[in-house]
Each structure stands twice: as C-alpha cells, then as structure tokens.
Design a protein around this motif. Structure first.
Motif, PDB file in Angstrom:
ATOM      1  N   LEU A  52       0.841  -1.199   0.000  1.00 30.45           N
ATOM      2  CA  LEU A  52       0.000   0.000   0.000  1.00 30.45           C
ATOM      3  C   LEU A  52       0.878   1.252   0.000  1.00 30.45           C
ATOM      4  N   MET A  53       1.916   1.242   0.830  1.00 26.78           N
ATOM      5  CA  MET A  53       2.839   2.373   0.883  1.00 26.78           C
ATOM      6  C   MET A  53       3.551   2.561  -0.452  1.00 26.78           C
ATOM      7  N   GLY A  54       3.952   1.462  -1.072  1.00 28.13           N
ATOM      8  CA  GLY A  54       4.661   1.538  -2.342  1.00 28.13           C
ATOM      9  C   GLY A  54       3.794   2.054  -3.469  1.00 28.13           C
ATOM     10  N   LEU A  55       2.517   1.789  -3.401  1.00 28.91           N
ATOM     11  CA  LEU A  55       1.607   2.218  -4.457  1.00 28.91           C
ATOM     12  C   LEU A  55       1.023   3.603  -4.185  1.00 28.91           C
ATOM     13  N   SER A  56       0.602   3.828  -2.945  1.00 33.97           N
ATOM     14  CA  SER A  56      -0.177   5.035  -2.670  1.00 33.97           C
ATOM     15  C   SER A  56       0.446   5.983  -1.648  1.00 33.97           C
ATOM     16  N   GLY A  57       1.498   5.552  -0.985  1.00 33.99           N
ATOM     17  CA  GLY A  57       2.129   6.412   0.001  1.00 33.99           C
ATOM     18  C   GLY A  57       1.400   6.470   1.333  1.00 33.99           C
ATOM     19  N   GLN A 105       1.387 -10.049   8.368  1.00 39.49           N
ATOM     20  CA  GLN A 105       2.459  -9.269   7.741  1.00 39.49           C
ATOM     21  C   GLN A 105       3.618 -10.159   7.349  1.00 39.49           C
ATOM     22  N   SER A 106       4.016 -10.043   6.089  1.00 35.43           N
ATOM     23  CA  SER A 106       5.188 -10.786   5.620  1.00 35.43           C
ATOM     24  C   SER A 106       6.410  -9.870   5.670  1.00 35.43           C
ATOM     25  N   THR A 107       7.573 -10.450   5.544  1.00 36.01           N
ATOM     26  CA  THR A 107       8.816  -9.682   5.557  1.00 36.01           C
ATOM     27  C   THR A 107       8.926  -8.902   4.249  1.00 36.01           C
ATOM     28  N   ALA A 108       9.249  -7.622   4.368  1.00 38.64           N
ATOM     29  CA  ALA A 108       9.383  -6.768   3.189  1.00 38.64           C
ATOM     30  C   ALA A 108      10.652  -7.106   2.428  1.00 38.64           C
ATOM     31  N   THR A 109      10.541  -7.081   1.110  1.00 38.41           N
ATOM     32  CA  THR A 109      11.707  -7.300   0.258  1.00 38.41           C
ATOM     33  C   THR A 109      12.413  -5.967   0.017  1.00 38.41           C
ATOM     34  N   GLU A 110      13.624  -6.030  -0.456  1.00 33.18           N
ATOM     35  CA  GLU A 110      14.365  -4.806  -0.799  1.00 33.18           C
ATOM     36  C   GLU A 110      13.617  -4.013  -1.867  1.00 33.18           C
ATOM     37  N   GLN A 111      13.013  -4.723  -2.818  1.00 30.38           N
ATOM     38  CA  GLN A 111      12.255  -4.060  -3.887  1.00 30.38           C
ATOM     39  C   GLN A 111      11.037  -3.327  -3.312  1.00 30.38           C
ATOM     40  N   ALA A 142      12.257  -0.194  -1.491  1.00 31.29           N
ATOM     41  CA  ALA A 142      12.675   0.849  -2.433  1.00 31.29           C
ATOM     42  C   ALA A 142      11.452   1.526  -3.054  1.00 31.29           C
ATOM     43  N   ARG A 143      10.466   0.731  -3.432  1.00 27.84           N
ATOM     44  CA  ARG A 143       9.245   1.301  -4.021  1.00 27.84           C
ATOM     45  C   ARG A 143       8.530   2.182  -3.001  1.00 27.84           C
ATOM     46  N   MET A 144       8.475   1.744  -1.745  1.00 23.37           N
ATOM     47  CA  MET A 144       7.844   2.533  -0.704  1.00 23.37           C
ATOM     48  C   MET A 144       8.561   3.874  -0.544  1.00 23.37           C
ATOM     49  N   ALA A 145       9.877   3.857  -0.510  1.00 27.95           N
ATOM     50  CA  ALA A 145      10.644   5.091  -0.343  1.00 27.95           C
ATOM     51  C   ALA A 145      10.359   6.069  -1.478  1.00 27.95           C
TER      52      ALA A 145
END
Length: 103
Positions: free
Chosen positions: A39-44, A83-89, A92-95
C-alpha cells in the motif's frame, strides 16, 4: 501535496464521508493480502497512516488504540498473523512513493 486542502471533498456530508471511510477500513480488514508495504509503495499510505490520521482528527485513544480500530485487532496480533517480511524491492518502491507525498 496538501492533503488537508479545501476542495469539493470538503462539501461531502460528514455522514457520507464517514460511511465511505468505514467501508475502506472494512475492506482493508478483509484484504489481509494487501500488505502495508505494498500500500505504501503504491499510494504512500497504509493502515498505520489511517490510524495516525484518526488520531490527528481527534480520536481520543492513543496510537495503539487507533491501530486496533483500523486493523480490527491489536497491531502486533495483525503483524504476527498477516504481515510478511518486506523485500528490498518493496522497501525501495515505498521510499519512492512516500517521497511523492511531500511534492
């Protein structure tokens, strides 16, 4: 972006806005597969942001109580179950996405 700006959204009756908000939250409570990081990676924003926003809007509980309202259970329980573990990808998308929030 000023998410508190005056717009046609402000002319929605409070009851209509409240019902739409509750529907959004119930949808997110049902869709555990929609990870906060995605959600953060797509919409912030994510479930935790919604909890912060209800606190900012005058919710009388603390941050943990607000997250329980939004998650439908204590946040730690939600994390353990869904909640699953976040990947590096994903991180990065979230940032990149969150950076757009201040444009």
């Amino acid at each position: 972006m000023d998410t508190n700006s005056n717009s046609s959204l402000d002319r929605l009756p409070d009851a209509v806005a409240a019902e739409a908000f509750r529907r959004l939250v119930r949808h997110l409570q049902h869709r555990h597969d929609a990870q906060n990081i995605d959600l953060m990676g797509l919409s912030g924003f994510c479930r935790n942001c919604l909890a912060d926003w209800i606190v900012d809007a005058g919710f009388e509980g603390d941050k943990a109580a607000a997250r329980e309202v939004i998650h439908g259970m204590p946040a730690d329980e939600w994390k353990a179950k869904h909640q699953s573990t976040a990947t590096e990808q994903q991180l990065a998308r979230m940032a990149q996405s969150v950076a757009k929030n201040s444009e």
